[in-house]
Scaffold this active site. Structure first.
Site, PDB file in Angstrom:
ATOM      1  N   CYS A 109     -29.082   6.592 -34.777  1.00 36.63           N
ATOM      2  CA  CYS A 109     -29.315   7.456 -35.922  1.00 36.63           C
ATOM      3  C   CYS A 109     -30.750   7.983 -35.926  1.00 36.63           C
ATOM      4  CB  CYS A 109     -28.955   6.739 -37.226  1.00 36.63           C
ATOM      5  SG  CYS A 109     -28.735   7.896 -38.599  1.00 36.63           S
ATOM      6  N   HIS A 214     -23.307   4.884 -35.989  1.00 36.73           N
ATOM      7  CA  HIS A 214     -23.800   3.531 -36.253  1.00 36.73           C
ATOM      8  C   HIS A 214     -22.886   2.468 -35.645  1.00 36.73           C
ATOM      9  CE1 HIS A 214     -27.240   4.187 -38.988  1.00 36.73           C
ATOM     10  NE2 HIS A 214     -26.620   5.345 -39.212  1.00 36.73           N
ATOM     11  N   GLU A 216     -23.553  -0.457 -34.895  1.00 39.23           N
ATOM     12  CA  GLU A 216     -23.813  -1.784 -35.482  1.00 39.23           C
ATOM     13  C   GLU A 216     -22.921  -2.056 -36.691  1.00 39.23           C
ATOM     14  OE1 GLU A 216     -25.613   0.804 -36.123  1.00 39.23           O
ATOM     15  OE2 GLU A 216     -26.342   0.721 -38.188  1.00 39.23           O
TER      16      GLU A 216
END
Ligand code: MN
Length: 239
Positions: A109, A214, A216
């Site tokens: 990001c 993202h 994660e």
């Protein structure tokens, strides 16, 4: 005992708040991939950044606030978001030191955007007001962070393709800025269905990969998310 690759995580920070933080998914992704994640203190002291660049095996530039547009030659437009000069100073200085050492960099990001700016590219400060799109994707999704909402198409001549083994992925999306002009020596390796740039890499053999989504937050919902962390930590293990 085998020494695990040491992975530096850049710190999260909101200007005015008395804390720095780490989003747990970054730690989890690195841990599950066999790395040793350590979140750095928020500082732009050159001697600290110099030692960090030498000490760690890889660097994860995480999500966060908007980069100040001055770093790519623009003023702050009306639709630009909150800026953190502290993060900007640290991220750009550390990234340049790491680039000089040719160590692995993984950007997520804001991290992806920082990679482009550090090498001389620029950003769109705000997708909705700056990029004309006939069928806009929801880049600031309404759904939970672990839900993939838009598709990205991946170039086959890319590191990203070699890692995920697919020409398209469904990803989540929590951004309102995006890569504008790619920096010299880089290429955009994934684009969203509405044309927004979603990944950047460097056309050489170093591990230099930034993704706009993202992973994660997709560790338990999309198998391609863990592949990115695994490839990154593996690249940090070579030395
Ligand atoms: Mn997106």
């Amino acid at each position: 005992m085998r020494t695990l690759p040491r992975i530096a995580l850049l710190p999260g920070f909101t200007p005015g708040e008395p804390k720095t933080y780490t989003v747990r998914g970054y730690e989890q992704g690195v841990l599950r991939a066999g790395g040793f994640p350590v979140t750095l203190p928020l500082t732009d002291r050159p001697e600290i950044l110099e030692q960090a660049a030498h000490f760690f095996d890889g660097f994860l530039f995480v999500g966060g606030k908007d980069l100040h547009p001055r770093h790519y030659g623009q003023e702050v437009l009306e639709a630009c978001g909150l800026i953190s000069p502290e993060n900007d100073a640290m991220d750009l200085a550390l990234m340049k030191k790491v680039l000089a050492l040719r160590k692995p960099i993984f950007g997520i990001c804001r991290g992806c955007q920082t990679m482009n700016v550090a090498l001389g590219g620029d950003l769109y400060q705000d997708i909705p007001s700056q990029i004309p799109r006939s069928a806009p994707c929801q880049h600031r999704q309404q759904s939970p962070d672990n839900v993939a909402t838009h598709r990205v198409t991946i170039r086959e001549d890319s590191l990203l393709y070699r890692i995920v083994g697919q020409t398209s992925l469904m990803v989540n999306s929590l951004h309102h800025q995006a890569i504008g002009t790619p920096a010299p020596g880089t290429m955009v390796s994934a684009i969203a269905s509405d044309g927004v740039s979603e990944a950047i890499e460097r056309s050489d053999d170093s591990f230099f990969l930034g993704v706009q989504w993202h992973p994660e937050r997709l560790l338990d919902t999309e198998p391609h998310a863990m592949k990115l962390f695994s490839a990154f930590v593996k690249a940090c293990s070579r030395s």
